[in-house]
Motif scaffolding. Structure first.
Motif, PDB file in Angstrom:
ATOM      1  N   ASN A  20     -10.931  -4.887   3.509  1.00 33.28           N
ATOM      2  CA  ASN A  20     -10.255  -4.281   2.362  1.00 33.28           C
ATOM      3  C   ASN A  20      -9.996  -5.303   1.248  1.00 33.28           C
ATOM      4  N   ASP A  21      -9.701  -6.556   1.632  1.00 31.38           N
ATOM      5  CA  ASP A  21      -9.396  -7.598   0.637  1.00 31.38           C
ATOM      6  C   ASP A  21     -10.608  -8.008  -0.190  1.00 31.38           C
ATOM      7  N   GLU A  66     -10.787   1.231   7.950  1.00 28.17           N
ATOM      8  CA  GLU A  66      -9.453   1.549   7.441  1.00 28.17           C
ATOM      9  C   GLU A  66      -9.277   3.026   7.114  1.00 28.17           C
ATOM     10  N   LYS A 121      -4.417   3.396  -1.931  1.00 26.14           N
ATOM     11  CA  LYS A 121      -3.621   2.849  -3.030  1.00 26.14           C
ATOM     12  C   LYS A 121      -4.174   1.532  -3.569  1.00 26.14           C
ATOM     13  N   ASN A 122      -5.311   1.106  -3.059  1.00 26.48           N
ATOM     14  CA  ASN A 122      -5.901  -0.154  -3.510  1.00 26.48           C
ATOM     15  C   ASN A 122      -6.437   0.019  -4.933  1.00 26.48           C
ATOM     16  N   ASN A 181      -4.280   2.284   8.307  1.00 20.18           N
ATOM     17  CA  ASN A 181      -4.415   1.580   7.027  1.00 20.18           C
ATOM     18  C   ASN A 181      -5.010   2.449   5.923  1.00 20.18           C
ATOM     19  N   SER A 209      -4.920   8.842  -4.647  1.00 24.91           N
ATOM     20  CA  SER A 209      -5.560   7.536  -4.524  1.00 24.91           C
ATOM     21  C   SER A 209      -5.702   6.890  -5.893  1.00 24.91           C
ATOM     22  N   GLY A 266      -3.646   4.766   4.071  1.00 26.79           N
ATOM     23  CA  GLY A 266      -2.765   4.807   2.905  1.00 26.79           C
ATOM     24  C   GLY A 266      -2.896   3.570   2.037  1.00 26.79           C
ATOM     25  N   LYS A 267      -3.008   2.418   2.679  1.00 24.08           N
ATOM     26  CA  LYS A 267      -3.175   1.164   1.944  1.00 24.08           C
ATOM     27  C   LYS A 267      -4.485   1.146   1.177  1.00 24.08           C
ATOM     28  N   LEU A 268      -5.543   1.687   1.796  1.00 25.54           N
ATOM     29  CA  LEU A 268      -6.847   1.730   1.141  1.00 25.54           C
ATOM     30  C   LEU A 268      -6.830   2.691  -0.045  1.00 25.54           C
TER      31      LEU A 268
END
Length: 370
Positions: A102-103, A124, A135-136, A129, A356, A131-133
């Motif tokens: 993801n980073d 992810e 919101k990236n 993960n 998103s 949700g984190k993806l």
């Protein structure tokens, strides 16, 4: 004197051959590194994932492979991808069942803000993960493959293939899986609504590699040629296909993950599979199936379902740059469906996946009928 001479010879041989052994080990280690090709569209796929040969032959597309080292990716892997991206790259696509990359999107955007970043189904997307993806802010596009509606899609395909009965196969240790049960219930509801006879069959581990065809035959002894059989797990695909060749029932979705590879092995088309584009290979498959009276009875995705998000991204990117369109114009639901239909010959249904930062869609795929 003779002993001293022998000792000198042995030492010399060790000096020569030990470095050779060391180099050989380093080569094996290098085989587990991420490859580093680059082009306007730079793609990273899991090691062993098939993709249409036409993309491999396109100088504007670089297909790289992510090795399976038995664990999620590390910061070292993130840096290896980021370091490979330079001003020649316009679109970066990453597709992998594992997590940890993801980073990459953040670091690539810091390096080259103009690169379009795409998650073509990543680990992810199927764990905590997600949700984190979503919101990236550095991820422009994401295609998440729907993996829990296979039976629902298969029964719709079965109806199109004129099936009168539908058999849902599942591995018996998956019977407590809520996703499997929900999928079976949805498939059964569709059958009840549309006048298709529904049944299900739990398959034990002993029957996965042998005896499955006979169990399918026993489950539908009459008019088996009107029966559609859906292998709910890729472990069941091979024997389900063997049974179809023997008893002439319908398979509305091979669901092997690598359908082209399975078909090539069973239809003696390995060379064609390795060398031909997907369109030409599919024609060879159709010819072979027609010769054994299986025309229109098998459906699948020859390049492998995992390659579809990357292929779709490539086609949209080509479409976007050829016409100087903006990204906002090219990743609408209508555009995604159109590119899939026109360029991939696939029916793709994009679904809303939640709020998103980019254009992230859930994709429900319908396979091609041979």
């Amino acid at each position: 004197m003779f002993k001293k001479l022998v000792s000198v010879v042995l030492i010399t041989m060790l000096v020569i051959f030990i470095p050779g052994c060391s180099n050989d080990k380093s080569v094996k280690s290098d085989n587990k590194d991420i490859t580093n090709k680059k082009a306007e569209v730079t793609v990273y796929l899991p090691e062993g994932q098939d993709i249409d040969n036409k993309y491999k032959d396109d100088i504007n597309i670089a297909v790289n492979y992510l090795p399976d080292n038995g664990k999620d990716f590390t910061q070292k892997d993130v840096n290896a991808i980021v370091n490979n991206i330079d001003k020649h790259v316009k679109v970066l696509v990453i597709s992998t069942e594992k997590s940890g990359l993801n980073d990459v999107f953040k670091k690539v955007k810091e390096k080259l803000p103009g690169v379009i970043t795409v998650a073509g189904d990543m680990g992810e997307m199927h764990n905590d993960n997600l949700g984190k993806l979503l919101k990236n802010p550095d991820l422009d596009v994401g295609f998440r493959l729907e993996k829990n509606k296979g039976g629902q899609t298969a029964v719709e395909m079965a109806e199109q293939m004129n099936a009168k009965k539908f058999l849902y196969l599942y591995v018996d240790n998956a019977k407590e899986n809520p996703d499997v049960n929900e999928d079976m219930n949805e498939a059964q509801a569709y059958c009840n609504k549309n006048g298709i006879e529904f049944s299900k069959l739990a398959v034990s581990s002993e029957d996965i590699n042998s005896g499955l065809a006979e169990k399918i035959k026993a489950a539908s002894p009459d008019n088996i040629e009107n029966l559609a059989v859906y292998p709910g797990s890729s472990d069941l695909s091979k024997e389900t296909f063997n049974g179809a060749i023997k008893y002439f029932y319908i398979i509305p979705d091979l669901n092997s993950g690598q359908d082209g590879k399975l078909l090539s092995e069973k239809l003696n088309l390995k060379k064609e599979y390795e060398e031909l584009s997907r369109v030409l290979y599919d024609k060879k498959v159709q010819e072979k199936l027609s010769k054994i009276n299986m025309d229109g009875k098998i459906a699948g995705i020859s390049e492998g379902v995992g390659a579809v998000p990357a292929e779709l991204t490539i086609e949209i990117a080509k479409y976007m740059y050829e016409r100087n369109y903006m990204i906002e114009e090219c990743y609408t639901d209508a555009s995604v469906k159109d590119r899939a239909n026109r360029n991939l010959d696939l029916s793709v249904l994009p679904e809303y996946i939640g709020s998103s930062s980019g254009y992230i869609k859930n994709l429900v795929l319908s396979p091609r009928v041979y």
